[in-house]
Design a protein around this motif. Sequence first.
Motif, PDB file in Angstrom:
ATOM      1  N   UNK A   1      -2.913   5.682  -2.575  1.00 21.87           N
ATOM      2  CA  UNK A   1      -3.767   6.762  -2.078  1.00 21.87           C
ATOM      3  C   UNK A   1      -2.943   8.027  -1.949  1.00 21.87           C
ATOM      4  N   UNK A   2      -3.571   9.149  -2.259  1.00 24.15           N
ATOM      5  CA  UNK A   2      -2.885  10.417  -2.063  1.00 24.15           C
ATOM      6  C   UNK A   2      -3.859  11.442  -1.507  1.00 24.15           C
ATOM      7  N   UNK A   3      -3.316  12.373  -0.743  1.00 18.47           N
ATOM      8  CA  UNK A   3      -4.124  13.485  -0.260  1.00 18.47           C
ATOM      9  C   UNK A   3      -3.728  14.736  -1.012  1.00 18.47           C
ATOM     10  N   UNK A   4      -4.698  15.606  -1.243  1.00 17.81           N
ATOM     11  CA  UNK A   4      -4.412  16.856  -1.942  1.00 17.81           C
ATOM     12  C   UNK A   4      -5.109  17.990  -1.186  1.00 17.81           C
ATOM     13  N   UNK A   5      -4.300  18.806  -0.536  1.00 16.23           N
ATOM     14  CA  UNK A   5      -4.834  19.919   0.239  1.00 16.23           C
ATOM     15  C   UNK A   5      -5.380  20.988  -0.700  1.00 16.23           C
TER      16      UNK A   5
ATOM     17  N   UNK B   1      -7.807   7.628  -4.594  1.00 13.66           N
ATOM     18  CA  UNK B   1      -7.380   6.258  -4.318  1.00 13.66           C
ATOM     19  C   UNK B   1      -7.613   5.387  -5.541  1.00 13.66           C
ATOM     20  N   UNK B   2      -6.683   4.453  -5.758  1.00  8.11           N
ATOM     21  CA  UNK B   2      -6.864   3.536  -6.873  1.00  8.11           C
ATOM     22  C   UNK B   2      -5.642   2.645  -7.024  1.00  8.11           C
TER      23      UNK B   2
ATOM     24  N   UNK C   1       0.862  -1.172   0.000  1.00  6.78           N
ATOM     25  CA  UNK C   1       0.000   0.000   0.000  1.00  6.78           C
ATOM     26  C   UNK C   1       0.898   1.221   0.000  1.00  6.78           C
ATOM     27  N   UNK C   2       0.564   2.203  -0.819  1.00  9.86           N
ATOM     28  CA  UNK C   2       1.385   3.409  -0.919  1.00  9.86           C
ATOM     29  C   UNK C   2       0.505   4.616  -0.618  1.00  9.86           C
TER      30      UNK C   2
ATOM     31  N   UNK D   1      -7.053   6.263 -10.706  1.00 14.87           N
ATOM     32  CA  UNK D   1      -7.858   6.756  -9.575  1.00 14.87           C
ATOM     33  C   UNK D   1      -9.309   6.316  -9.734  1.00 14.87           C
ATOM     34  N   UNK D   2      -9.798   5.604  -8.733  1.00 15.61           N
ATOM     35  CA  UNK D   2     -11.172   5.092  -8.804  1.00 15.61           C
ATOM     36  C   UNK D   2     -12.086   5.717  -7.764  1.00 15.61           C
ATOM     37  N   UNK D   3     -11.500   6.206  -6.697  1.00 13.55           N
ATOM     38  CA  UNK D   3     -12.322   6.819  -5.655  1.00 13.55           C
ATOM     39  C   UNK D   3     -11.767   8.195  -5.319  1.00 13.55           C
TER      40      UNK D   3
END
Lengths: 127, 290
Positions: B143-147, B133-134, B40-41, B59-61
């Motif tokens: 998964x990545x977060x984007x502020x 996420x995907x 998982x990354x 990216x799926x979600x």
Amino acid sequence: MIVAISSSGTSLDSNVDQRFGRCPYFIFYNTDNDNFEFAENESRQAMGGAGIQTGQMIANKGAKAVITGNVGPNAFRVLASTNLKVYSGITGSIRDAVEKFKKGELKEISGPDVGSHFGSGGGGGRW
Amino acid sequence: MEVVAEGVDGKLIISVASGKGGTGKTTVASNLALSVGYCQFLDYDVEAPNSNFFLKPEIKHVQKVTIKHPYFLTETGADFSACADFCHYNAIAALKDEVIFFPELCHGCGGCKLVGPKGTVREKDVVVGEIRKGPAKPNIDFSMGDLKPGSMRTTSVQNALDKLITKDGLVIIDSPPGTSCAMVFAVKDCDYCILVTEPTPYGLNDLELSVGVLEKLNKPFGVIINRDGIGDNKVEEYCNKNYIQILAKIPNDREIAKYYSRGDSLIDYDSSWKKKFENILKGIEKELQT
């Protein structure tokens, strides 16, 4: 009329502190009877929003004018919404500043004269 | 499917951090993920995420991250000074007839609602960023977060990423630079931290700061020196003096930079790095078992 002055110390011989939100003291000078009292600025150590808290404190003390070095945008918003007159860019002793204020020699400002975090001593960038 | 890496509790979280920005955290994190293949990354550098360029996930979600902001029913004539006094971040100015709220300072803790006059402080959801996420090849759960630009709520977005860490096996976290809250958040739950640095005075200075954080958190760690060949030997001397393991040295090579600039990986350029990263992981597992 009570005038709040950002101050480096507790007497009239102290200098006008150039930071509004993070100055160590405020002198509250009553121009009606020439008495004054000082108060420690408890907001100076705030992580953020020092100017906001300081502005609120001054407004709630019943001051009608502020004499200081520089005022940032958030602090100015608080001061402006309570109709305080703001005189910034002032240097020299508290005594001189009060005399000039009484003679009407200080110029009122209508907006902030520095950006956010001016008085917080560098830093910035990523928090 | 084979679980490549198992930590003590069936899960091994490796955070990749650096101190100085631009030393190669994402290069190391993404190449480690690609080399191991099954993991998982999570990109915790939510202020400037870029691991997607290298891992190329599908990216799926997409999920919005929100926090609660207060609003004050001033028409009730209530006294909101308790709210202003409570707010550690000074986001509230309670004046005689008015409350001024500074949204950029609000951390969304909800304290003002608790201490304020009953029923006069309400809350609304405010979007501070999003999570994407995907899957990515070969077998990476990405998964990545984007502020949201302008938002200061970095850790709120990271907190949403925290909730996605569920599976067993290897979890790789790409940390933001620096040693502030955002970096601490990205390393707080890791079993091991890889610190990527460069052999320059700036790289060393920030490496020392990062080491200070990890020692406080009692986290095991090792160092990867990137752009080896530039600067001086001070980083290596520092590591040797302090018994810090140097896991690898990535040479300063214009070709590597070219691959990077195209979004290609180090193992595309030089396939021997796949084995090297696998061995780094094996070494970490071994160190943690003893």
